[in-house]
Scaffold this motif. Structure first.
Motif, PDB file in Angstrom:
ATOM      1  N   PRO A 747       0.350   6.971  -2.191  1.00 36.01           N
ATOM      2  CA  PRO A 747      -0.708   6.991  -1.343  1.00 36.01           C
ATOM      3  C   PRO A 747      -1.272   8.236  -0.214  1.00 36.01           C
ATOM      4  N   SER A 748      -2.124   8.768  -0.639  1.00 33.06           N
ATOM      5  CA  SER A 748      -2.914   9.140   0.581  1.00 33.06           C
ATOM      6  C   SER A 748      -3.902   9.197   0.765  1.00 33.06           C
ATOM      7  N   MET A 752      -2.966  11.436  -3.906  1.00 29.50           N
ATOM      8  CA  MET A 752      -1.794  11.143  -4.159  1.00 29.50           C
ATOM      9  C   MET A 752      -0.689  12.513  -3.394  1.00 29.50           C
ATOM     10  N   THR A 808       0.983   4.308  -8.628  1.00 27.25           N
ATOM     11  CA  THR A 808      -0.047   4.327  -8.351  1.00 27.25           C
ATOM     12  C   THR A 808      -1.218   4.497  -7.629  1.00 27.25           C
ATOM     13  N   HIS A 809      -1.822   4.814  -8.887  1.00 25.12           N
ATOM     14  CA  HIS A 809      -3.010   5.039  -9.221  1.00 25.12           C
ATOM     15  C   HIS A 809      -3.577   3.791  -8.801  1.00 25.12           C
ATOM     16  N   GLY A 812      -1.587   1.217  -6.515  1.00 25.97           N
ATOM     17  CA  GLY A 812      -2.126   1.489  -4.634  1.00 25.97           C
ATOM     18  C   GLY A 812      -0.687   1.384  -3.988  1.00 25.97           C
ATOM     19  N   THR A 814       3.564   3.368  -3.197  1.00 27.79           N
ATOM     20  CA  THR A 814       4.746   3.928  -3.210  1.00 27.79           C
ATOM     21  C   THR A 814       5.114   3.383  -4.756  1.00 27.79           C
TER      22      THR A 814
END
Length: 1284
Positions: A747-748, A752, A808-809, A812, A814
């Motif tokens: 996540p960023s 992502m 990841t979506h 949330g 890695t």
């Protein structure tokens, strides 16, 4: 609390109950110690990527030894008292690089770099254990367990052979030349204070931590609790370290248990569950060492490598054990050194006990010589028995204690064989042992032992044949035929797919008896032309030459240099997708696959058992994708069909991903995936259609066959004298990238980051955004490098990326997703299979009057990457095709969607045409070269001239005469030499950008481009061109990772043209910068680069430029020309072969980087050899399941399968006016040349068949040309096997 203690690179680690027996040393090194230089691929000891060095006391006398192990096989709980060294531990950028690392880098022995740490550590272990005293032959023989798909092995072997005491002068001279270039800097940061590299870099091999400690210090650390058993208690298991049998029996009496020594058996039979009690018996004193009374008594805990050393020693010292040298030679073919270092005699025999079908060579050798085995039933309670009796007893509560090898008198003659699908590191197709005991001073037999493996689970002895032979002279044709006929009746192998057919194994077993008789028979009692058939074929130590021109005036352009990344790849500092450091609370994902007959319909999933496993977190299906469940979106080039990420309803192929399960550990996720039960509303009763032939014969033909293109002839000859018809079938090939399909998603703040092992930034970017229903600009795809790809990561990688991104979506966190090899092989597409039927008519001289070629290509379950028009284009090769009719068809089968694979469609196109030329020449009884020349394209075709040149340079005509002479004098060994020409069309497909940044602080430069570095040297070529264009040293330039941010909308890197396009864009960007700098340069005169950049910065010059290569405006298509010559020798009695020499002349233009281009040519050719020889994919016809889905069953070429002599020549004076800076592509064309193998092996078999009395008619060999297909094509009959 008791803990396991060991060291990694000098640092002490303690392991307690947190880690169970399934935690491998590899997992610990990578995930706990965070040393990610050590890699993993197969997790069964078959690829070598995971090799590390161990220094430990070895029982019974606790002598300190250094040895290599496969860290993926060893449980971390087995490492008590070990000192482990990883690739980072022998050299890195801090302390400087080891000589092994720098030499491998200098010799260009690393391409993608994923396998390199394993090679380095195996060599380091060998170098240390042999005390630097090795021969070239020993070096080359020591890497059976290290696989490499990129290099073709030659540069690796050359680099390592420079350490041999008998190193070839040519290699040593090359080493001096490379060191004089001073391109590789072995020094590290610590060298500022004290540098050992000035005296030839680590020549004394002092390793950090090693020189600073005394042997006493080592002993104090290593010998911990050596006499007292201890136990490590994990959540569900207890791990016992036993030092004597009394302790072992005590634990065995407490319930369900498993004994472990080296644990290498899981490379054959995967251990999926450990019982509650695991007992490590590697250090049990009673199982170690050896004694000699009359027999040689070997402790069952003796490692196989130690046993082999003893065999050599005793065979030289004691006449009655001279036969042990032959056992040593046989054992040298068993597994490989890291496995033999910790795999034990008892462990190997117990594998045979637990799995009677296992082709144990240890069991075979023991039974052949009449060994006995001792079973310990309790403390001081032993029972001695024969080897077959051992297979029948109940081993619960018992331990194999030792084996007893008897002395053999001079009256005994022994011969053993192991026939394998490749030269090393493969289990036996058939193994055999023959022991003949003669009456004193007589040729008559007193006793006979005939033992075979791989016949059936119950077959051991040819008992009836043994009895028939007693009292007879084995060296007469009468006795020989009697024995052969008896064996043929007695040996009845069972079909055991994917093992070779029962028919082959039956006839091979009989032929091995004949082979043994040829070996032992006195020369005066047999035909001299038969003698060479006695021994198994063995390749001599390899060597190669590379001949090219280099223009010093344009260096660093055209300069033969190693890859920029070579040193960091050799030290393990080069990072791949899964080398991103561990993140807090990261998760791991695995596919749940639909292992069912295609056509079945999924109803639901039962995850109850999976969620009982601690650490399982989440489970997702197709319905969980916020966007479209598709990884091949239609707004991407080449993608015509939408393929599902996860199967949502009807299963298209066996092994199709159907769901994702998430856990806190990779092994947990994959274990849980197998426990998910898929419920089906219906299971198909139809037999799957998995081949082109099955589709063409089925009622579904009309819906599964698509006609793609028809090419009509523009001319027709009317002088028809000969008409030739035929067909050729080419099968699949697995890419065998060393780095599995991998993706790490993180996540960023604005979306992502996707660290994907993909060849196509844009496809992955768009596919992830589409399936998550998010903006494309919120997804950043980052690729530093790939660990091999060969086309297999063009589209298929996006399926894994989408799956990891979903996790990841939704969570949330890695997520890491790395496909295990079995899943990778059963779920991901391969090379497109091809079937061609043809008719060719010619005049009396061989000029084609008309040609009709109808071919079909197996797309799998979607048409996405079945580009049959490319095969049409490449089938023209170098010939005049105006009289050719070609029809191209695509076929849908019940398999994964097939995909691009190195030289896609061109290899198949060329192979079809070359097969037709060969068969036409044979039918006309003409020289195949002359028939080819007769049909050459006349305009702008340098091929005829190149054929003349290579015939001279390679002594082709002289060698062809030598081959004929050899064949006249040898009945059971046959040679052939063949030549084929090649023209490959190179064309461009899309956009590539290159972005150059110059930093005013010191004038250093970075390049960021749209290509993907995967071993082909794209970064190095870009840097060379940049240095040339800007007039700066190469070490001023750094190439940064590729990213969808800096290179949006980029086309796939593949088809050999990625490097060219990026280099072109780099050149143009440099021209833009030079234009901006020119006014400053004019003003300053001839400034130094740093001064020029400082002045430009002060003057407000933009020191950042980019250019995008476009196939619409930049670059013109052109042809690559090449000639390949291959000489081989076959063993007619086994089907084994040896490629004696290969010569390749290729028109490379003016090579941008000659060493890199040589490596590309060699690597592609060796991959092609694998395609035509050992790489066979086998399916279960009833379900469509892939049976050859691991390193145990799928064999690519190894280091001793490459040509003994490989010579690469670049066409002299060549320039490509259409190419970038006059260069040409080299990544794939030589793969196409490898089809020459098929013609050479057929020619060798032709001689054998004529010797056998067959008419000189055309015959076909099934593809690939495996040992089975070569052997069966010889047409053996029992009456052919004679002595006179």
């Amino acid at each position: 609390m008791v803990k396991i203690k060991f060291k990694i690179n000098g640092k002490t680690y303690e392991v307690g109950g947190k880690y169970g027996p399934d935690v491998s040393l590899n997992e610990y090194i990578r995930n706990v110690a965070e040393l990610r230089g050590t890699k993993a691929m197969c997790h069964e000891g078959g690829c070598g990527a995971c090799i590390v060095t161990v220094r430990a006391p070895m029982p019974p006398n606790n002598a300190i030894k250094t040895f290599a192990v496969n860290s993926c096989l060893v449980s971390v709980l087995s490492c008590h008292g070990w000192e482990v060294t990883t690739v980072e531990g022998i050299g890195n950028k801090i302390k400087g690089y080891h000589d092994i690392q720098t030499r491998l880098a200098k010799f260009n022995g690393t391409q993608c770099g994923y396998c390199t740490p394993g090679w380095v550590m195996n060599m380091y272990s060998l170098y240390q254990s042999k005390n630097k005293n090795m021969t070239s032959k020993e070096v080359e023989n020591s890497f059976a367990g290290n696989m490499c798909r990129c290099t073709g092995y030659r540069p690796i072997a050359d680099a390592f052979k420079t350490f041999a005491k008998d190193a070839d002068e040519r290699l040593l001279n090359k080493l001096v030349d490379l060191e004089d270039l001073d391109i590789m800097k072995p020094c590290g940061l610590e060298c500022v204070n004290k540098c050992t590299h000035r005296d030839k870099c680590f020549n004394d091999n002092k390793i950090e931590g090693e020189s600073s400690k005394s042997e006493e210090d080592s002993d104090e650390f290593i010998h911990v609790n050596e006499e007292r058993m201890f136990m490590v208690k994990a959540d569900t298991h207890k791990w016992y370290k036993a030092y004597n049998l009394a302790d072992a029996f005590k634990i065995m009496s407490q319930g369900n248990y498993k004994l472990i020594a080296g644990n290498t058996g899981q490379g054959v039979y995967h251990v999926t569950e450990y019982p509650p009690n695991v007992i490590d018996i590697f250090n049990v004193a009673e199982l170690k060492g050896f004694t000699i009374d009359v027999n040689l008594i070997l402790g069952a805990g003796m490692p196989l490598s130690e046993m082999m050393e003893l065999f050599i020693k005793l065979s030289n010292q004691r006449e009655e054990f001279a036969y042990l040298k032959q056992l040593y030679d046989h054992m040298d073919l068993v597994a490989h050194i890291p496995v033999r270092n910790i795999g034990t005699i008892g462990g190997n025999l117990f594998l045979k006990y637990a799995n009677n079908e296992f082709q144990s060579d240890v069991f075979l050798l023991c039974e052949t010589v009449g060994a006995m085995i001792t079973i310990a039933e309790g403390v001081n309670r032993d029972r001695r028995m024969t080897m077959p009796e051992f297979l029948r007893i109940d081993m619960r509560g018992r331990v194999i204690k030792n084996i007893l090898l008897p002395p053999l008198s001079r009256n005994c003659a022994l011969k053993t064989y192991k026939i394998m699908p490749r030269s090393q590191n493969a289990h036996a197709v058939v193994n055999a042992g023959f022991l003949f005991k003669f009456r004193p001073n007589s040729n008559f037999l007193e006793k006979v032992r005939i033992v075979y493996g791989s016949i059936s689970p119950s077959f051991i002895h040819a008992n009836r044949t043994e009895q028939i032979l007693i009292g007879k002279d084995p060296y007469t044709d009468e006795t020989l035929q009697l024995a052969l006929q008896s064996l043929y009746r007695e040996i009845n192998p069972v079909e055991a797919p994917p093992e070779p057919s029962a028919a082959y194994r039956k006839m091979l077993a009989v032929a091995l008896y004949y082979k043994a008789i040829l070996s032992l028979c006195p020369s005066n009692r047999m035909n001299s032309t038969y003698k060479s058939g006695a021994e198994a074929i063995k390749r001599s130590t390899s060597h190669g030459t590379q001949t090219f021109e280099t223009d010093v005036s344009v260096w660093p352009l055209n300069q033969p240099i190693p890859k920029l990344e070579a040193l960091v790849q050799c030290s393990g500092e080069a990072t791949f997708a899964n080398d991103l450091p561990g993140q807090n609370d990261e998760v791991f994902a695995a596919f749940v696959t639909a292992d069912v007959v295609p056509g079945s319909v999924i109803k639901d999933f039962d995850t109850t058992e999976a969620f009982k496993i601690p650490g399982v977190i989440a489970f997702y299906t197709a319905k969980d994708f916020p966007g479209e469940n598709v990884f091949t979106p239609n707004n991407i080039p080449f993608m015509s069909d939408k393929e599902e990420i996860l199967c949502d309803n009807k299963v298209k192929f066996y092994g199709q991903p159907a769901a994702i399960i998430v856990a806190d550990r990779d092994k947990t996720a994959n274990k849980a995936a197998k426990l998910v039960k898929i419920e089906y509303s219906s299971i198909s009763r139809n037999r799957p259609l998995i081949t082109i032939d099955q589709v063409l014969r089925s009622p579904e033909k009309s819906t599964r066959v698509r006609m793609d293109q028809t090419v009509e002839p523009t001319d027709m000859g009317n002088d028809v004298k000969t008409v030739v018809k035929g067909e050729i079938t080419m099968e699949e090939q697995y890419h065998y990238y060393m780095e599995p399909q991998t993706c790490v998603t993180k996540p960023s703040e604005d979306g992502m980051e996707v660290y994907s092992s993909t060849q196509w930034l844009d496809l992955t970017n768009v596919a992830v955004a589409t399936c998550l229903k998010v903006p494309v600009n919120s997804i950043t795809v980052i690729v530093r490098r790939l660990g091999g790809a060969y086309g297999g990561k063009i589209s298929r990688a996006s399926q894994v990326a989408c799956s990891s991104a979903l996790v990841t979506h939704l969570l949330g966190k890695t997520c890491r997703m790395v496909l295990p090899l079995i899943v990778n092989m059963k779920s991901v597409g391969k090379r497109v299979p091809t079937k061609c039927t043809f008719e060719v008519a010619s005049d009396a001289q061989g000029e084609i009057q008309y040609l009709k070629n109808t071919f079909y290509q197996d797309a799998g379950c979607s048409y996405n990457e079945c580009l049959t028009p490319l095969s049409v284009m490449h089938s023209h090769n170098c010939y005049d095709s105006k009289r050719w009719y070609i029809q191209a068809n695509s076929v849908l089968t019940d398999k994964y969607s097939n995909t691009w694979c190195r030289a896609p469609f061109s290899a198949e196109g060329v192979a079809m045409t070359e097969y037709m030329m060969e068969k036409l020449a044979f039918t006309l009884r003409k020289d195949p070269i002359e028939v080819r020349l007769m049909n050459m394209a006349k305009e702008n075709n340098p091929i005829p001239e190149m054929i003349t040149q290579i015939r001279k340079d390679a002594n082709f005509d002289e060698r062809r005469q030598q081959v004929r002479e050899f064949n006249r004098n040898n009945r059971w060994r046959k040679r052939a030499i063949k030549l084929i020409p090649l023209t490959v069309d190179i064309f461009y497909t899309g956009n590539f950008n290159s972005l150059i940044s110059i930093y005013h602080g010191d004038g250093s430069v970075t390049i960021t481009h749209a290509g993907i570095e995967m071993g082909q040297g794209i970064n190095t070529k870009a840097a060379q061109v940049c240095a040339y264009m800007l007039g700066i040293p190469l070490d001023k330039i750094s190439v940064k990772p590729s990213s969808s941010v800096t290179s949006p909308n980029a086309i796939v890197t593949g088809g050999s043209i990625g490097s060219e396009c990026v280099v072109f864009a780099t050149m143009k960007a440099c021209e833009i910068l030079n234009k901006r700098l020119q006014p400053i340069r004019d003003k300053m005169g001839k400034p130094a680069w740093d001064d020029l950049i400082s002045e430009a910065f002060a003057g407000g010059v933009d020191l950042h430029a980019s250019y995008m290569f476009s196939n619409l405006t930049d670059g013109k298509p052109y042809d690559v020309y090449a000639i390949g010559i291959l000489e081989l020798e076959i063993d007619v009695l086994t089907g084994n072969h040896d490629v004696r020499r290969v010569d390749i002349l290729e028109d490379t233009g003016r090579s941008l980087s000659p060493e890199i281009d040589v490596a590309q040519i060699e690597g592609a050719f060796i991959m092609g050899l694998g395609y035509w020889t050992s790489e066979k994919l086998v399916y279960d016809g009833a379900t469509g399941k892939l049976l050859t889905d691991r390193t145990w069953t799928y064999k690519i070429p190894g280091i001793k399968d490459i040509p003994a002599d490989m010579r690469i020549y670049f066409k002299r004076g060549s320039r490509n006016q259409s190419g970038v800076l006059q260069s040409k592509a080299t990544g794939e064309p030589s793969f196409c040349l490898s089809t020459v193998f098929m013609h050479a092996v057929r020619d060798a078999l032709r001689s054998a068949r004529m010797d056998a009395g067959y008419d000189d008619d055309w015959f076909d060999i099934e593809h690939p040309c495996t040992v089975e297909n070569i052997f069966m094509a010889a047409g053996h009959k029992l009456e052919h096997f004679t002595l006179k």
